[in-house]
Scaffold this active site. Structure first.
Site, PDB file in Angstrom:
ATOM      1  N   HIS A  21       0.701  -1.419  -0.130  1.00  0.00           N
ATOM      2  CA  HIS A  21      -0.019   0.557   0.220  1.00  0.00           C
ATOM      3  C   HIS A  21       0.504   1.161  -0.393  1.00  0.00           C
ATOM      4  O   HIS A  21       0.786   2.322  -0.538  1.00  0.00           O
ATOM      5  CB  HIS A  21      -0.834   0.512   1.124  1.00  0.00           C
ATOM      6  CG  HIS A  21      -1.714  -0.991   1.179  1.00  0.00           C
ATOM      7  ND1 HIS A  21      -1.740  -1.948   2.300  1.00  0.00           N
ATOM      8  CD2 HIS A  21      -2.762  -1.114   0.704  1.00  0.00           C
ATOM      9  CE1 HIS A  21      -2.971  -2.635   2.106  1.00  0.00           C
ATOM     10  NE2 HIS A  21      -3.876  -2.250   1.360  1.00  0.00           N
ATOM     11  N   LYS A  45     -17.813  -6.899   7.088  1.00  0.00           N
ATOM     12  CA  LYS A  45     -16.273  -7.766   7.625  1.00  0.00           C
ATOM     13  C   LYS A  45     -16.002  -7.258   9.321  1.00  0.00           C
ATOM     14  O   LYS A  45     -16.024  -6.289  10.086  1.00  0.00           O
ATOM     15  CB  LYS A  45     -15.318  -6.538   6.666  1.00  0.00           C
ATOM     16  CG  LYS A  45     -15.204  -6.650   5.359  1.00  0.00           C
ATOM     17  CD  LYS A  45     -13.808  -6.313   4.453  1.00  0.00           C
ATOM     18  CE  LYS A  45     -13.891  -6.371   3.301  1.00  0.00           C
ATOM     19  NZ  LYS A  45     -12.854  -6.014   2.627  1.00  0.00           N
ATOM     20  N   ARG A  92      -2.691  -6.514  -8.670  1.00  0.00           N
ATOM     21  CA  ARG A  92      -2.090  -7.871  -8.011  1.00  0.00           C
ATOM     22  C   ARG A  92      -1.569  -8.774  -9.354  1.00  0.00           C
ATOM     23  O   ARG A  92      -1.329  -8.145 -10.558  1.00  0.00           O
ATOM     24  CB  ARG A  92      -1.553  -8.226  -6.811  1.00  0.00           C
ATOM     25  CG  ARG A  92      -1.193  -6.769  -5.604  1.00  0.00           C
ATOM     26  CD  ARG A  92      -1.489  -7.329  -3.671  1.00  0.00           C
ATOM     27  NE  ARG A  92      -3.118  -7.106  -4.347  1.00  0.00           N
ATOM     28  CZ  ARG A  92      -3.524  -7.087  -3.011  1.00  0.00           C
ATOM     29  NH1 ARG A  92      -3.037  -7.670  -1.903  1.00  0.00           N
ATOM     30  NH2 ARG A  92      -5.112  -7.132  -2.990  1.00  0.00           N
ATOM     31  N   SER A 130      -2.371  -7.867   3.754  1.00  0.00           N
ATOM     32  CA  SER A 130      -2.870  -7.634   4.763  1.00  0.00           C
ATOM     33  C   SER A 130      -3.258  -8.834   5.036  1.00  0.00           C
ATOM     34  O   SER A 130      -2.975  -8.967   6.537  1.00  0.00           O
ATOM     35  CB  SER A 130      -4.074  -6.425   5.210  1.00  0.00           C
ATOM     36  OG  SER A 130      -4.134  -5.520   4.398  1.00  0.00           O
TER      37      SER A 130
HETATM   38  P1  ADP Z   1      -9.731  -3.671  -0.121  1.00  0.00           P
HETATM   39  O1  ADP Z   1     -10.382  -4.831   0.928  1.00  0.00           O
HETATM   40  O2  ADP Z   1     -10.616  -2.549  -0.491  1.00  0.00           O
HETATM   41  O3  ADP Z   1      -9.547  -4.462  -1.405  1.00  0.00           O
HETATM   42  P2  ADP Z   1      -7.504  -3.720   0.837  1.00  0.00           P
HETATM   43  O4  ADP Z   1      -6.636  -3.213   1.601  1.00  0.00           O
HETATM   44  O5  ADP Z   1      -6.895  -4.932   1.008  1.00  0.00           O
HETATM   45  O6  ADP Z   1      -8.721  -3.346   1.101  1.00  0.00           O
HETATM   46  O7  ADP Z   1      -6.378  -2.529  -1.227  1.00  0.00           O
HETATM   47  C1  ADP Z   1      -6.619  -1.096  -0.763  1.00  0.00           C
HETATM   48  C2  ADP Z   1      -5.647  -1.240  -2.229  1.00  0.00           C
HETATM   49  O8  ADP Z   1      -4.616  -1.487  -2.160  1.00  0.00           O
HETATM   50  C3  ADP Z   1      -6.431  -2.013  -3.351  1.00  0.00           C
HETATM   51  O9  ADP Z   1      -6.744  -1.540  -4.271  1.00  0.00           O
HETATM   52  C4  ADP Z   1      -4.991  -3.142  -3.336  1.00  0.00           C
HETATM   53  O10 ADP Z   1      -4.721  -4.145  -5.260  1.00  0.00           O
HETATM   54  C5  ADP Z   1      -4.177  -2.435  -3.210  1.00  0.00           C
HETATM   55  N1  ADP Z   1      -2.714  -3.201  -2.543  1.00  0.00           N
HETATM   56  C6  ADP Z   1      -3.442  -4.015  -1.772  1.00  0.00           C
HETATM   57  N2  ADP Z   1      -2.034  -5.115  -1.330  1.00  0.00           N
HETATM   58  C7  ADP Z   1      -0.820  -4.815  -2.163  1.00  0.00           C
HETATM   59  C8  ADP Z   1       0.014  -4.647  -2.859  1.00  0.00           C
HETATM   60  N3  ADP Z   1       0.786  -5.794  -1.840  1.00  0.00           N
HETATM   61  N4  ADP Z   1       1.066  -4.035  -3.772  1.00  0.00           N
HETATM   62  C9  ADP Z   1       0.498  -3.002  -4.526  1.00  0.00           C
HETATM   63  N5  ADP Z   1      -0.946  -2.582  -4.098  1.00  0.00           N
HETATM   64  C10 ADP Z   1      -1.297  -3.284  -3.466  1.00  0.00           C
END
Ligand code: ADP
Length: 156
Positions: A21, A45, A92, A130
């Site tokens: 992120h 969630k 990803r 995450s």
């Molecule tokens: P959500 O539940 O809305 O998907 P996340 O926190 O999992 O929330 O992800 C938020 C954004 O960050 C999404 O667009 C996701 O693709 C991106 N993201 C999550 N992990 C990574 C990573 N390792 N590299 C790049 N982008 C990421």
């Protein structure tokens, strides 16, 4: 003036924020004047960290950057309209594509003027999520290279 500024909203669960992120966030800052990290407070969630703690961890991790951190609930389109911003999401593996595509088409339907910009992850963060971080940390694995310090201290 704020209305001439290019503002991006980076929405997500951030439960917790990872280095993946953080990388997207920094790259978005190269494209926009300001990035608002919008932490989704979703009743459907059950997050490990409360919205307040997720916001706090992101604030501590983004000190000195042109970043604002807020939590939001409800429709992203309404939130983004209010901010007069563009949405940033990231892709990803191919599995992200279908979800993100569906979401952006729906958002565009609800709010035709809203644009979503996708940044591709870097190879270092391809398999970082995450949920993987939480899983590794739960069993005592080392997540030092995966999350910013303010998250690390709360996971350990
Ligand atoms: P959500 O539940 O809305 O998907 P996340 O926190 O999992 O929330 O992800 C938020 C954004 O960050 C999404 O667009 C996701 O693709 C991106 N993201 C999550 N992990 C990574 C990573 N390792 N590299 C790049 N982008 C990421």
């Amino acid at each position: 003036m704020d209305e001439n500024k290019k503002i991006a909203v980076f929405p997500g669960s951030f439960d917790p924020i990872t280095n993946g992120h953080m990388d997207i966030l920094k790259r978005a800052l190269a494209l926009f004047d300001k990035v608002i990290v919008a932490v989704l407070n979703n009743e459907n969630k059950t997050p490990q960290f409360s919205a307040e703690v997720r916001v706090q961890m992101i604030k501590e991790s983004t000190q000195g950057l042109r970043v604002e951190v807020e939590s939001f609930s409800g429709l992203l389109t309404n939130y983004v309209k209010e901010k007069n911003a563009v949405v940033i999401r990231s892709l990803r593996a191919t599995s992200d594509f279908e979800n993100e595509f569906q979401m952006s088409v729906m958002n565009n339907h609800l709010s035709p003027q809203m644009e979503t910009v996708f940044l591709m992850t870097r190879k270092e963060y391809l398999f970082l999520s995450s949920s993987a971080v939480k899983e590794v940390a739960k069993f005592g694995g080392n997540v030092k290279d995966m999350v910013p310090e303010p998250v690390l201290k709360r996971l350990v």
